[in-house]
Design a protein around this motif. Structure first.
Motif, short mmCIF file in Angstrom:
data_model
loop_
_atom_site.label_atom_id
_atom_site.label_comp_id
_atom_site.label_asym_id
_atom_site.label_seq_id
_atom_site.Cartn_x
_atom_site.Cartn_y
_atom_site.Cartn_z
N VAL A 1 0.85 -1.20 0.00
CA VAL A 1 0.00 0.00 0.00
C VAL A 1 0.88 1.24 0.00
CG1 VAL A 1 -1.68 1.32 1.33
CG2 VAL A 1 -1.94 -1.16 1.12
N ARG A 2 1.90 1.23 0.87
CA ARG A 2 2.78 2.40 0.98
C ARG A 2 3.49 2.69 -0.35
NH1 ARG A 2 3.79 4.33 6.13
NH2 ARG A 2 3.40 2.34 7.14
N SER A 3 3.91 1.62 -1.03
CA SER A 3 4.65 1.88 -2.28
C SER A 3 3.72 2.43 -3.35
CB SER A 3 5.38 0.61 -2.73
OG SER A 3 4.52 -0.19 -3.50
N THR A 4 2.45 1.96 -3.38
CA THR A 4 1.51 2.55 -4.33
C THR A 4 1.28 4.02 -4.01
OG1 THR A 4 0.40 0.42 -4.45
CG2 THR A 4 -0.79 2.30 -5.35
N LEU A 5 1.08 4.33 -2.71
CA LEU A 5 0.85 5.72 -2.33
C LEU A 5 2.06 6.57 -2.73
CD1 LEU A 5 -0.89 5.53 1.18
CD2 LEU A 5 -1.91 5.54 -1.10
N ASP A 6 3.27 6.03 -2.51
CA ASP A 6 4.47 6.78 -2.88
C ASP A 6 4.54 7.02 -4.39
OD1 ASP A 6 5.34 7.07 -0.36
OD2 ASP A 6 6.69 5.33 -0.37
N SER A 7 4.17 6.00 -5.18
CA SER A 7 4.27 6.18 -6.64
C SER A 7 3.25 7.22 -7.10
CB SER A 7 4.09 4.85 -7.36
OG SER A 7 2.75 4.44 -7.30
N VAL A 8 2.07 7.24 -6.47
CA VAL A 8 1.07 8.26 -6.82
C VAL A 8 1.61 9.65 -6.47
CG1 VAL A 8 -1.21 9.17 -6.25
CG2 VAL A 8 -0.92 6.72 -6.67
N ARG A 9 2.22 9.74 -5.27
CA ARG A 9 2.76 11.04 -4.84
C ARG A 9 3.85 11.52 -5.81
NH1 ARG A 9 4.55 9.84 0.00
NH2 ARG A 9 2.82 10.56 1.26
N ARG A 10 4.74 10.58 -6.19
CA ARG A 10 5.83 10.95 -7.09
C ARG A 10 5.29 11.40 -8.45
NH1 ARG A 10 8.46 6.53 -4.97
NH2 ARG A 10 7.83 5.26 -6.74
N ALA A 11 4.22 10.72 -8.91
CA ALA A 11 3.68 11.04 -10.24
C ALA A 11 3.18 12.47 -10.32
CB ALA A 11 2.56 10.06 -10.59
N THR A 12 2.69 13.02 -9.18
CA THR A 12 2.10 14.35 -9.23
C THR A 12 3.09 15.43 -8.84
OG1 THR A 12 1.36 14.21 -6.95
CG2 THR A 12 -0.18 13.45 -8.65
N ALA A 13 4.32 15.05 -8.48
CA ALA A 13 5.28 16.03 -8.00
C ALA A 13 5.53 17.09 -9.06
CB ALA A 13 6.59 15.32 -7.63
#
Lengths: 307, 335
Positions: free
Chosen positions: A158-170
């Protein structure tokens, strides 16, 4: 033949990574009460639908013996219902001989909890407000069912998905958003709820950042004044297109987002559950707020954009 | 039926209460065979069944019976004192006061931390609102005017309900939901503890009201007549009002507001056996007990594990029965 089935069952239930299920488990629940189990929970009644989802995610589906009338997923539909989450039938719960009942922290009366504790049934109270609660819930339920390693694996995923979403919008522009939890009276998700947190994670700026309440009611005037770029509307399977409905309503129809068709519907069953499904919710919100980022392979079929 | 002596009326109603209690223990969300039931009452057999019968169904049935008896007696007393057929236990604002107390503990979070705080605050709220209503009524005129009392009850109640909704407007969604669940009324939280407290309140109150039955009969004719015939009018009124209000307060604090019982049960007894309070009060108590036990049994067994709010059952079942009774030729009201 029966023996073979029994052996096969044993192999699936006694997962190689599962810790000893015999030793006693002591844990403090989210309301601060100490909870002690003599052994890992094997007969669980969950009154909290998101906790039910968490239990299924960590592989404890076969430890569930009851559900609420709100758990309609095919996985658990066959289990007996014990009524609602805060007005459950204590008699039906007791009849299932649970060794653990998971209940709401937000029920301000705690009637069910008190009755069950008086009858000697261990009760674990779970908080479901923000994403921290989701991760703590995964860990707690993992501990209570002696599935710590599965729980850790789920949490990491879950954490890695959340991180990838966060990175995508940076670095991308952040549209202003109103999450329309309810239309009449208008209600949204406060900044400290998991939905509020997922919206900012997915690159949106909620127009409701100044509320001390979790699920504040907002005056229509205030919504018009804050004039969000995008409305996110959770819908059930049978609800009609929210844009059509909002175009007919006073107040809503004068919003810029409604006039320009910037109204995105998201599946209510998914985004309203503070469980490991927040990973999928984050992706749905990402494609709602940044459709340009959602490439054809990653885009979940759930987000229907009405623009 | 009208000519039955009081002892026969009480014996028949007592049997009805016993039957309703048996049905209440037998029926519920979990099916139970008669033999399993008898074993469990005797303390034998499956421990889960014993728990369900002895710790869940029995205290709940007893609480429903006590609340039903208390509300019906309180209703009969209010109707006699106020000489108003619309009088019922909540008419003087006792339930609104209790609701303010309950909502206060829910919104502040006390109810979640200390389980006793909600009934305790509800009882205190009920008593305080009662004292306020009497204070207002006594401050007008030299004696207790029941019309002023009635008005004071209605306006204090309206004020307190406004306070409740004011508080709930600013409360979070979960508190609102919890508070509304409480206000709808339920016996789901019954325990032997609550049954014990209710019994301690009910028995002395019932004795006091039964002792006042004759003066209440005279008051029904009119206060001056009652005074000529040697009744201490003011004393009777104060003691009867206070006792009936305390009964109501105790009931509301354990089960929330359950409408309809206190209004219709005394009228039903009056339609069948007339308005003599010496018979009306004990008969109402027994009929109220049987009625509420039956309603609670229906509420928790009709829809399986999904419990219905008891107020829905009391009205949906009670109103047709009452209308039927009202239209009987011997009711004395039909033309």
């Amino acid at each position: 033949m029966l023996l073979a089935i029994a052996c096969a069952r044993d192999q699936t239930t006694d997962h190689p990574t599962r810790e000893s299920t015999k030793s006693a488990i002591e844990l403090t629940d989210d309301a601060g009460n100490p909870v002690r189990l003599d052994h890992a929970a094997k007969r669980i009644v969950s009154l909290v639908p998101s906790a039910t989802e968490t239990l299924i995610a960590i592989g404890a589906r076969n430890d569930l013996v009851g559900r609420t009338r709100y758990d309609t997923a095919a996985d658990v539909a066959a289990l007996p219902s014990v009524g609602g989450g805060v007005d459950a039938s204590v008699e039906s719960i007791v009849n299932l001989r649970p060794d653990l009942v998971v209940t709401w922290q937000s029920d301000a009366r705690q009637v069910v909890r008190e009755r069950l504790i008086a009858l000697g049934v261990p009760v674990f109270v779970i908080k479901t407000e923000d994403t921290t609660d989701v991760f703590r819930g995964i860990a707690s339920l993992g501990r209570l069912t002696a599935r710590d390693s599965q729980a850790t694996a789920v949490a990491i995923a879950v954490r890695s998905t959340l991180d990838s979403v966060r990175r995508a919008t940076a670095g991308r522009p952040m549209p202003t958003v109103l999450y329309v939890g309810y239309e009449d009276p208008p209600m949204s998700a406060g900044p400290t709820t998991f939905i509020g947190q997922l919206i900012s994670l997915a690159g949106g700026r909620s127009v409701i950042t100044d509320s001390s309440q979790l699920w504040p009611n907002i005056a229509m005037e205030e919504i018009v004044r804050r004039d969000p770029d995008i409305l996110i509307v959770p819908v059930g399977e049978t609800t009609k297109n929210p844009l059509v409905a909002l175009r007919e309503r006073t107040g809503w129809r004068s919003l810029r987002a409604v006039r320009l068709g910037q109204v995105v519907s998201v599946p209510a069953d998914l985004v309203n559950r503070p469980s490991p499904s927040i990973a999928q919710s984050a992706r749905v919100l990402l494609s709602a707020l940044h459709p340009e980022l959602a490439d054809s392979t990653r885009r979940p079929p759930d987000a229907k954009t009405a623009r | 039926m009208r000519a039955w002596p009081v002892s026969l009326r009480l014996a028949v109603l007592g049997a009805v209460v016993a039957l309703s209690l048996l049905a209440a223990v037998r029926l519920g969300a979990v099916f139970m065979s008669i033999s399993a039931l008898m074993d469990a009452i005797g303390g034998r057999g499956d421990p889960t069944t014993i728990t369900i019968i002895r710790e869940l169904r029995l205290p709940r049935a007893c609480q429903a019976a006590l609340v039903g008896a208390a509300l019906a007696m309180a209703g009969a007393t209010f109707q006699a004192l106020l000489r108003n057929p619309l009088a019922e236990p909540y008419i003087l604002g006792v339930s609104s006061g209790a609701a303010v107390g309950a909502v206060f503990t829910v919104v502040t979070g006390f109810a979640a931390r200390f389980v006793w705080s909600l009934p305790a605050a509800a009882f205190i709220g009920a008593v305080l609102s009662m004292l306020l209503v009497f204070r207002i009524a006594f401050s007008v005129g030299r004696t207790l005017d029941t019309r002023v009392l009635l008005l004071a009850g209605v306006v204090v109640s309206a004020f307190l309900i406004a306070v409740i909704w004011l508080v709930l407007t600013f409360a979070d969604t979960e508190s609102v939901r919890s508070a509304i669940f409480w206000m709808m009324g339920s016996h789901a939280n019954a325990s032997w503890h609550s049954v014990g407290i209710l019994t301690i309140c009910l028995i002395p109150s019932a004795i006091v009201l039964f002792a006042l039955a004759r003066p209440l009969n005279l008051l029904a004719i009119g206060e001056p007549t009652a005074a000529y015939l040697g009744t201490s009018v003011e004393g009777t009124k104060i003691v009867a009002f206070a006792t009936a209000s305390l009964l109501t307060a105790a009931s509301v604090s354990v089960s929330g507001t359950i409408g309809f019982v206190g209004l219709v049960v005394p009228h039903t007894v009056r339609l069948i056996w007339g308005g003599d309070n010496r018979s009306l009060l004990p008969c109402s108590a027994l009929l109220g007990a049987a009625f509420l036990v039956a309603a609670d049994t229906l509420a928790r067994s009709l829809a399986g594990a999904n419990e219905l709010p008891i107020g829905i059952v009391t009205a949906l079942v009670g109103v047709p029965c009452f209308v039927w009774l009202l239209r009987r030729p011997w009711s004395g009201l039909a033309t």
